[in-house]
Design a protein around this motif. Structure first.
Motif, PDB file in Angstrom:
ATOM      1  N   THR A 128      19.721   6.952 -37.361  1.00 17.24           N
ATOM      2  CA  THR A 128      20.494   8.173 -37.129  1.00 17.24           C
ATOM      3  C   THR A 128      20.251   8.643 -35.710  1.00 17.24           C
ATOM      4  O   THR A 128      19.129   8.547 -35.197  1.00 17.24           O
ATOM      5  N   GLY A 129      21.281   9.132 -35.075  1.00 18.74           N
ATOM      6  CA  GLY A 129      21.171   9.575 -33.698  1.00 18.74           C
ATOM      7  C   GLY A 129      20.580  10.970 -33.611  1.00 18.74           C
ATOM      8  O   GLY A 129      21.164  11.934 -34.101  1.00 18.74           O
ATOM      9  N   ALA A 167       8.827  10.572 -30.601  1.00 18.52           N
ATOM     10  CA  ALA A 167       9.740  10.758 -29.476  1.00 18.52           C
ATOM     11  C   ALA A 167      10.341   9.430 -29.041  1.00 18.52           C
ATOM     12  O   ALA A 167      11.553   9.320 -28.800  1.00 18.52           O
ATOM     13  N   LEU A 168       9.513   8.406 -28.953  1.00 17.01           N
ATOM     14  CA  LEU A 168      10.011   7.090 -28.566  1.00 17.01           C
ATOM     15  C   LEU A 168      10.944   6.521 -29.630  1.00 17.01           C
ATOM     16  O   LEU A 168      12.000   5.951 -29.309  1.00 17.01           O
ATOM     17  N   PHE A 169      10.558   6.662 -30.889  1.00 18.05           N
ATOM     18  CA  PHE A 169      11.402   6.141 -31.968  1.00 18.05           C
ATOM     19  C   PHE A 169      12.759   6.840 -31.964  1.00 18.05           C
ATOM     20  O   PHE A 169      13.794   6.200 -32.201  1.00 18.05           O
ATOM     21  N   ALA A 170      12.768   8.140 -31.708  1.00 20.64           N
ATOM     22  CA  ALA A 170      14.035   8.871 -31.651  1.00 20.64           C
ATOM     23  C   ALA A 170      14.932   8.312 -30.558  1.00 20.64           C
ATOM     24  O   ALA A 170      16.153   8.171 -30.755  1.00 20.64           O
ATOM     25  N   ALA A 171      14.354   7.968 -29.422  1.00 20.35           N
ATOM     26  CA  ALA A 171      15.147   7.399 -28.333  1.00 20.35           C
ATOM     27  C   ALA A 171      15.685   6.025 -28.705  1.00 20.35           C
ATOM     28  O   ALA A 171      16.849   5.700 -28.438  1.00 20.35           O
ATOM     29  N   LEU A 172      14.865   5.209 -29.325  1.00 21.83           N
ATOM     30  CA  LEU A 172      15.307   3.880 -29.744  1.00 21.83           C
ATOM     31  C   LEU A 172      16.378   3.977 -30.826  1.00 21.83           C
ATOM     32  O   LEU A 172      17.370   3.242 -30.807  1.00 21.83           O
ATOM     33  N   ALA A 173      16.188   4.889 -31.774  1.00 25.13           N
ATOM     34  CA  ALA A 173      17.163   5.058 -32.855  1.00 25.13           C
ATOM     35  C   ALA A 173      18.483   5.587 -32.316  1.00 25.13           C
ATOM     36  O   ALA A 173      19.556   5.227 -32.829  1.00 25.13           O
ATOM     37  N   ALA A 174      18.424   6.433 -31.303  1.00 24.06           N
ATOM     38  CA  ALA A 174      19.661   6.950 -30.712  1.00 24.06           C
ATOM     39  C   ALA A 174      20.481   5.820 -30.108  1.00 24.06           C
ATOM     40  O   ALA A 174      21.721   5.826 -30.167  1.00 24.06           O
TER      41      ALA A 174
END
Length: 284
Positions: free
Chosen positions: A136-137, A219-226
């Motif tokens: 999910t973005g 934070a990193l996972f959120a960027a990768l998932a985006a």
């Protein structure tokens, strides 16, 4: 009906040209190797991949990739399904394992093979759980950005602290492969983690995901998932990292596969608590 015997098997070092065969077998077993993994794997140890052939046809594979003088990692242990149970895998295994010399050897073993690995001298370190689901973005917190060429030295040093061995040759390829997206997080001028997402045969793979804290990892996972919003992703989390497991579950991912990290001996001290996602099940 007769079948080829182990004495009919010829085991030789594989080349990068053989990688499509090995990765195709791995994909068929559900390991989901990355589409561009081969050059990075062979950059680390071009002599660490082995194929068994009968009458010139590939039937088995094992990799034993060396890292310095103290550590090696075994992976890609595969036998063509129609020729299993005839000793070809064990013959290839023994030939490949000699490449490690006196190094401690690690592997990520599937459940069905773990007793066999124990009989070969491997001891359990921990389970690794693959989590999969649709990304999910979500906007990444501040401090996260795409990595650039100027980050290579800092990322390489950070990676070394999280691994049982240094691997600069591997990283030089891994961080620059087409399709590999790399993000870093900084606290002021200090790197506090990095992560990579890449295309695989079945879905996108996250790995490594190394970070100082759970907040850095999120934070990193959120960027990768985006980068992967709306697509299926997978991340392999060491089970002892409870925050890593929590992160995956919070992201809506579900456990789908497990392996056991096993070693034949001691490995150097490294920051295991920073490993929220392993790089690959093939190379550790």
């Amino acid at each position: 009906m007769t079948h080829p015997a182990p004495q009919d098997l010829v085991v030789t070092q594989a080349t990068l040209a053989d990688w499509p065969v090995i990765s195709g077998w791995a994909a068929a077993e559900g390991w989901n190797p990355g589409l561009g993994d081969g050059p990075a794997f062979f950059a680390q140890d071009p002599d660490g991949f082995f194929l068994g052939r009968i009458d010139g046809e590939p039937v088995s594979a094992v990799s034993v990739v060396t890292y310095g003088s103290d550590y090696a990692f075994l992976g890609c242990y595969l036998v063509r399904p129609d020729l299993r149970g005839r000793g070809h895998g064990l013959t290839t295994w023994k030939t490949a394992l000699a490449h490690a010399g006196e190094r401690t050897v690690g592997l990520d073993g599937v459940v069905a093979q773990q007793d066999n690995y124990r009989r070969s001298g491997f001891e359990l370190a921990h389970r690794t759980i693959r989590f999969t689901g649709v990304a999910t973005g979500v906007a990444a917190p501040t401090g996260v950005r795409p990595a650039g060429p100027g980050d290579l030295a800092a990322v390489t040093a950070y990676d070394s602290a999280c691994m049982p061995a240094d691997r600069p040759r591997f990283l030089a390829e891994w961080l620059t492969r087409d399709g590999h997206r790399v993000h870093v997080r900084h606290d002021g001028g200090r790197l506090t983690g990095y992560g990579v997402i890449r295309p695989g045969h079945d879905c996108l793979r996250v790995g490594p995901l190394f970070a100082d804290t759970a907040d850095d990892a999120r934070a990193l996972f959120a960027a990768l998932a985006a980068d992967a919003a709306g697509r299926e992703i997978a991340v392999d989390v060491p089970e002892p990292n409870a925050e890593g497991v929590k992160l995956a579950l919070e992201a809506g991912l579900a456990a789908s596969f497990e392996t056991a990290r096993m070693y034949t001996g001691p490995v150097r001290d490294h920051a295991r608590e920073r490993v929220f996602g392993v790089t690959t099940l093939e190379l550790g």
